[in-house]
Design an enzyme around this catalytic site. Sequence first.
Site, PDB file in Angstrom:
ATOM      1  N   GLY A  11       0.828  -1.210   0.000  1.00  0.00           N
ATOM      2  CA  GLY A  11       0.000   0.000   0.000  1.00  0.00           C
ATOM      3  C   GLY A  11       0.857   1.251   0.000  1.00  0.00           C
ATOM      4  O   GLY A  11       0.534   2.252   0.642  1.00  0.00           O
ATOM      5  N   ALA A  12       1.961   1.207  -0.756  1.00  0.00           N
ATOM      6  CA  ALA A  12       2.970   2.282  -0.678  1.00  0.00           C
ATOM      7  C   ALA A  12       2.851   3.322  -1.796  1.00  0.00           C
ATOM      8  O   ALA A  12       3.737   4.141  -1.982  1.00  0.00           O
ATOM      9  CB  ALA A  12       4.374   1.672  -0.665  1.00  0.00           C
ATOM     10  N   ARG A  14       0.757   5.734  -1.753  1.00  0.00           N
ATOM     11  CA  ARG A  14       0.427   7.045  -1.155  1.00  0.00           C
ATOM     12  C   ARG A  14       0.341   6.902   0.361  1.00  0.00           C
ATOM     13  O   ARG A  14       0.484   5.814   0.914  1.00  0.00           O
ATOM     14  CB  ARG A  14      -0.896   7.555  -1.729  1.00  0.00           C
ATOM     15  CG  ARG A  14      -2.067   6.628  -1.409  1.00  0.00           C
ATOM     16  CD  ARG A  14      -3.399   7.223  -1.859  1.00  0.00           C
ATOM     17  NE  ARG A  14      -4.472   6.545  -1.171  1.00  0.00           N
ATOM     18  CZ  ARG A  14      -5.460   5.884  -1.788  1.00  0.00           C
ATOM     19  NH1 ARG A  14      -5.509   5.845  -3.104  1.00  0.00           N
ATOM     20  NH2 ARG A  14      -6.411   5.306  -1.074  1.00  0.00           N
ATOM     21  N   TYR A 152     -13.642  -2.642  10.283  1.00  0.00           N
ATOM     22  CA  TYR A 152     -12.260  -2.138  10.364  1.00  0.00           C
ATOM     23  C   TYR A 152     -11.675  -2.367  11.762  1.00  0.00           C
ATOM     24  O   TYR A 152     -10.521  -2.781  11.902  1.00  0.00           O
ATOM     25  CB  TYR A 152     -12.287  -0.652  10.013  1.00  0.00           C
ATOM     26  CG  TYR A 152     -10.960   0.049   9.935  1.00  0.00           C
ATOM     27  CD1 TYR A 152     -10.158  -0.063   8.797  1.00  0.00           C
ATOM     28  CD2 TYR A 152     -10.513   0.868  10.975  1.00  0.00           C
ATOM     29  CE1 TYR A 152      -8.947   0.607   8.710  1.00  0.00           C
ATOM     30  CE2 TYR A 152      -9.312   1.544  10.896  1.00  0.00           C
ATOM     31  CZ  TYR A 152      -8.536   1.419   9.756  1.00  0.00           C
ATOM     32  OH  TYR A 152      -7.340   2.090   9.675  1.00  0.00           O
ATOM     33  N   LYS A 156      -8.438  -4.537  12.715  1.00  0.00           N
ATOM     34  CA  LYS A 156      -7.263  -3.934  13.355  1.00  0.00           C
ATOM     35  C   LYS A 156      -6.973  -4.557  14.718  1.00  0.00           C
ATOM     36  O   LYS A 156      -5.813  -4.605  15.153  1.00  0.00           O
ATOM     37  CB  LYS A 156      -7.440  -2.417  13.460  1.00  0.00           C
ATOM     38  CG  LYS A 156      -7.411  -1.703  12.104  1.00  0.00           C
ATOM     39  CD  LYS A 156      -6.188  -2.079  11.279  1.00  0.00           C
ATOM     40  CE  LYS A 156      -5.867  -1.065  10.204  1.00  0.00           C
ATOM     41  NZ  LYS A 156      -4.738  -1.514   9.351  1.00  0.00           N
TER      42      LYS A 156
HETATM   43  N1  LIG Z   1      -4.793   7.499   8.055  1.00  0.00           N
HETATM   44  C1  LIG Z   1      -5.033   7.186   9.310  1.00  0.00           C
HETATM   45  O1  LIG Z   1      -5.454   8.030  10.116  1.00  0.00           O
HETATM   46  C2  LIG Z   1      -4.790   5.769   9.793  1.00  0.00           C
HETATM   47  C3  LIG Z   1      -4.977   5.522  11.160  1.00  0.00           C
HETATM   48  C4  LIG Z   1      -4.764   4.243  11.646  1.00  0.00           C
HETATM   49  C5  LIG Z   1      -4.363   3.233  10.786  1.00  0.00           C
HETATM   50  N2  LIG Z   1      -4.179   3.485   9.458  1.00  0.00           N
HETATM   51  C6  LIG Z   1      -3.759   2.358   8.620  1.00  0.00           C
HETATM   52  O2  LIG Z   1      -2.575   2.695   7.957  1.00  0.00           O
HETATM   53  C7  LIG Z   1      -2.525   2.025   6.690  1.00  0.00           C
HETATM   54  C8  LIG Z   1      -2.307   3.062   5.581  1.00  0.00           C
HETATM   55  O3  LIG Z   1      -3.386   3.992   5.617  1.00  0.00           O
HETATM   56  P1  LIG Z   1      -3.427   5.337   4.761  1.00  0.00           P
HETATM   57  O4  LIG Z   1      -4.155   6.318   5.585  1.00  0.00           O
HETATM   58  O5  LIG Z   1      -2.071   5.653   4.231  1.00  0.00           O
HETATM   59  O6  LIG Z   1      -4.416   4.867   3.587  1.00  0.00           O
HETATM   60  P2  LIG Z   1      -4.514   5.279   2.035  1.00  0.00           P
HETATM   61  O7  LIG Z   1      -5.917   4.976   1.645  1.00  0.00           O
HETATM   62  O8  LIG Z   1      -3.998   6.653   1.814  1.00  0.00           O
HETATM   63  O9  LIG Z   1      -3.502   4.248   1.340  1.00  0.00           O
HETATM   64  C9  LIG Z   1      -3.750   2.870   1.362  1.00  0.00           C
HETATM   65  C10 LIG Z   1      -3.022   2.245   0.206  1.00  0.00           C
HETATM   66  O10 LIG Z   1      -3.285   0.821   0.225  1.00  0.00           O
HETATM   67  C11 LIG Z   1      -3.517   0.396  -1.101  1.00  0.00           C
HETATM   68  N3  LIG Z   1      -4.320  -0.827  -1.122  1.00  0.00           N
HETATM   69  C12 LIG Z   1      -5.643  -0.963  -0.813  1.00  0.00           C
HETATM   70  N4  LIG Z   1      -6.038  -2.225  -1.013  1.00  0.00           N
HETATM   71  C13 LIG Z   1      -4.960  -2.924  -1.448  1.00  0.00           C
HETATM   72  C14 LIG Z   1      -4.744  -4.279  -1.822  1.00  0.00           C
HETATM   73  N5  LIG Z   1      -5.743  -5.188  -1.801  1.00  0.00           N
HETATM   74  N6  LIG Z   1      -3.498  -4.659  -2.218  1.00  0.00           N
HETATM   75  C15 LIG Z   1      -2.498  -3.749  -2.263  1.00  0.00           C
HETATM   76  N7  LIG Z   1      -2.631  -2.452  -1.919  1.00  0.00           N
HETATM   77  C16 LIG Z   1      -3.859  -2.046  -1.520  1.00  0.00           C
HETATM   78  C17 LIG Z   1      -4.249   1.571  -1.757  1.00  0.00           C
HETATM   79  O11 LIG Z   1      -4.188   1.485  -3.181  1.00  0.00           O
HETATM   80  C18 LIG Z   1      -3.500   2.758  -1.168  1.00  0.00           C
HETATM   81  O12 LIG Z   1      -2.400   3.142  -1.959  1.00  0.00           O
HETATM   82  C19 LIG Z   1      -3.826   1.250   6.575  1.00  0.00           C
HETATM   83  O13 LIG Z   1      -3.637  -0.072   6.996  1.00  0.00           O
HETATM   84  C20 LIG Z   1      -4.733   1.991   7.519  1.00  0.00           C
HETATM   85  O14 LIG Z   1      -5.782   1.175   7.963  1.00  0.00           O
HETATM   86  C21 LIG Z   1      -4.404   4.726   8.941  1.00  0.00           C
END
Ligand SMILES: NC(=O)c1ccc[n+]([C@@H]2O[C@H](COP(=O)([O-])OP(=O)(O)OC[C@H]3O[C@@H](n4cnc5c(N)ncnc54)[C@H](O)[C@@H]3O)[C@@H](O)[C@H]2O)c1
Length: 251
Positions: A11-12, A14, A152, A156
Amino acid sequence: MAQNRVAIVTGAARGIGAGTAERLAADGFSVAVLDLEQGAQAGTVQRITGQGGRAVAVGVDVSDEASVANAMAQVVQELGAPSVLVNNAGITRDNLLFKMSAQDWDSVLAVHLRGAFLMSRAAQTHMVRARYGRIINLSSTSALGNRGQANYSAAKAGIQGFTKTLAIELGQFGVTVNAIAPGFIVTDMTRATANRMGVSFEEHQESAAAEIAVRRVGAPEDIANAVSFFADQRSGFVSGQVLYVAGGPRN
Ligand SMILES: NC(=O)c1ccc[n+]([C@@H]2O[C@H](COP(=O)([O-])OP(=O)(O)OC[C@H]3O[C@@H](n4cnc5c(N)ncnc54)[C@H](O)[C@@H]3O)[C@@H](O)[C@H]2O)c1
């Protein structure tokens, strides 16, 4: 110990994953930048190579077994065996329980839990062989419960149990497994939440910051810094932990 400094971040394309890939590259890792479509990662790869680092884009759907096997083979061929895996890919499909479809339940658990399982199982083969590895899983403060996120938060919280079990199983092979549970981080994911709630992203951040001890929301770099710690060879006595990176105490 001589180790292969190859890191995989899922998921890198963005957000937190992109920030983490860039940080690990700055730490000296060759980074496999994994995301759904190979094209979407171009920005992350370019920023890393522009700084003199090494990165390759690899397409993967982490919830698909064959896709994970192909991606892992590509990483090994192009960069070598991975010593670090960051399970970061994630999606949200928020709704109150009575409105949540089975599809929304399944897809969230598939990406977060099945995805972390498939990626970790594929990576551990190389780590166990090398008697060295670092697996870092992204949990969330939502694991403690969050309205509208039954799917979710279950995923988590599941990540935390998964992390502790892998730490127990893989410790004897020099592999540590830890989880990071971020609070509010500014990414497309939290932007989408603001949209759904009908507030501007700025307002959403301001109201979140008011509830956070350090009075600000987080940035991907805040999480990348914690990943960097767990990925460090010198962090080998830290395993099975869940670190809340949320600007204040949680749990
Ligand atoms: N943003 C927050 O506040 C927050 C808080 C707690 C946890 N997180 C966790 O951190 C991680 C990253 O979150 P983010 O905010 O950067 O999200 P984001 O939506 O900006 O990025 C997520 C990335 O994962 C990719 N992705 C989705 N499904 C996929 C799949 N099946 N295979 C491969 N790639 C896939 C997407 O294309 C995207 O590039 C996630 O696990 C999220 O649950 C985020």
